[in-house]
Design a protein around this motif. Structure first.
Motif, PDB file in Angstrom:
ATOM      1  N   ASP A  62      57.964  50.155   7.579  1.00 41.84           N
ATOM      2  CA  ASP A  62      56.945  50.778   6.733  1.00 41.84           C
ATOM      3  C   ASP A  62      56.888  50.115   5.362  1.00 41.84           C
ATOM      4  OD1 ASP A  62      56.371  52.511   8.772  1.00 41.84           O
ATOM      5  OD2 ASP A  62      57.473  54.211   7.905  1.00 41.84           O
ATOM      6  N   GLU A  65      55.344  46.700   5.510  1.00 38.02           N
ATOM      7  CA  GLU A  65      53.889  46.802   5.622  1.00 38.02           C
ATOM      8  C   GLU A  65      53.260  47.114   4.264  1.00 38.02           C
ATOM      9  OE1 GLU A  65      50.740  49.714   7.825  1.00 38.02           O
ATOM     10  OE2 GLU A  65      52.558  49.175   8.918  1.00 38.02           O
ATOM     11  N   GLN A  66      53.890  48.014   3.493  1.00 39.54           N
ATOM     12  CA  GLN A  66      53.392  48.333   2.161  1.00 39.54           C
ATOM     13  C   GLN A  66      53.420  47.103   1.257  1.00 39.54           C
ATOM     14  OE1 GLN A  66      55.910  51.474   0.781  1.00 39.54           O
ATOM     15  NE2 GLN A  66      54.992  53.020   2.121  1.00 39.54           N
ATOM     16  N   HIS A  68      53.335  43.948   2.216  1.00 38.64           N
ATOM     17  CA  HIS A  68      52.310  43.011   2.675  1.00 38.64           C
ATOM     18  C   HIS A  68      50.934  43.418   2.157  1.00 38.64           C
ATOM     19  CE1 HIS A  68      54.200  40.111   5.422  1.00 38.64           C
ATOM     20  NE2 HIS A  68      55.107  41.062   5.633  1.00 38.64           N
ATOM     21  N   ASP A  69      50.663  44.721   2.199  1.00 41.41           N
ATOM     22  CA  ASP A  69      49.379  45.207   1.682  1.00 41.41           C
ATOM     23  C   ASP A  69      49.274  44.973   0.173  1.00 41.41           C
ATOM     24  OD1 ASP A  69      48.678  46.003   4.206  1.00 41.41           O
ATOM     25  OD2 ASP A  69      49.162  48.126   3.882  1.00 41.41           O
ATOM     26  N   ALA A  70      50.360  45.237  -0.544  1.00 42.84           N
ATOM     27  CA  ALA A  70      50.334  45.075  -2.006  1.00 42.84           C
ATOM     28  C   ALA A  70      50.181  43.617  -2.406  1.00 42.84           C
ATOM     29  CB  ALA A  70      51.605  45.653  -2.612  1.00 42.84           C
ATOM     30  N   GLY A  72      48.743  41.334  -0.542  1.00 47.94           N
ATOM     31  CA  GLY A  72      47.558  40.763   0.081  1.00 47.94           C
ATOM     32  C   GLY A  72      47.879  39.833   1.230  1.00 47.94           C
ATOM     33  N   GLY A  74      47.724  39.652   4.641  1.00 47.83           N
ATOM     34  CA  GLY A  74      47.198  40.295   5.838  1.00 47.83           C
ATOM     35  C   GLY A  74      47.476  39.467   7.069  1.00 47.83           C
ATOM     36  N   GLU A  75      47.121  39.994   8.213  1.00 47.65           N
ATOM     37  CA  GLU A  75      47.310  39.264   9.460  1.00 47.65           C
ATOM     38  C   GLU A  75      46.253  38.182   9.646  1.00 47.65           C
ATOM     39  OE1 GLU A  75      47.636  41.864  12.767  1.00 47.65           O
ATOM     40  OE2 GLU A  75      49.132  43.118  11.810  1.00 47.65           O
ATOM     41  N   ARG A  80      46.845  35.779  -1.135  1.00 45.88           N
ATOM     42  CA  ARG A  80      46.535  35.733  -2.555  1.00 45.88           C
ATOM     43  C   ARG A  80      47.631  34.964  -3.258  1.00 45.88           C
ATOM     44  NH1 ARG A  80      45.367  41.712  -4.621  1.00 45.88           N
ATOM     45  NH2 ARG A  80      47.588  41.667  -4.359  1.00 45.88           N
TER      46      ARG A  80
END
Length: 115
Positions: A62, A65-66, A68-70, A72, A74-75, A80
């Motif tokens: 989890d 994943e957080q 990776h989102d923060a 940027g 992505g899959e 960024r």
């Protein structure tokens, strides 16, 4: 006569209850029973450790994943650019003259002499 029968029955019941409790406790303290209890505790501890490891793995996934989102990440492969690392300066020690000896001494951040 009724009182004597009541107290006799009460005493007999208390004796049977106490004997049963003592026998149960003695059976629990036999070596075979102690070994079985130790095995049960070890198996229970193993299950708890396994559940803890699974919870840690889930939490790590989890959090990853957080992050990776923060960041940027992505899959889709679009990344960024991260900010440039900040430069760190080396702090030089401060030397001061002491009034009594006239020698230069290393002083701490509060101005007091470090010994």
């Amino acid at each position: 006569m009724f009182r004597r029968a009541f107290w006799f029955t009460t005493g007999a019941a208390a004796g049977v209850w106490a004997t049963t409790k003592v026998n149960r406790k003695l059976r629990k303290l036999q070596p075979d029973s102690l070994a079985a209890q130790a095995v049960d505790k070890a198996v229970e501890s193993g299950h708890r450790l396994r559940q803890f490891a699974l919870d840690v793995r889930t939490g790590m996934a989890d959090r990853e994943e957080q992050l990776h989102d923060a960041l940027g990440l992505g899959e889709t492969g679009d990344v960024r650019e991260l900010p440039a690392p900040r430069s760190r300066t080396v702090l030089e020690p401060q030397y001061r003259h002491t009034r009594t000896t006239g020698q230069a001494r290393l002083t701490g951040p509060t101005g007091n002499e470090d010994h």
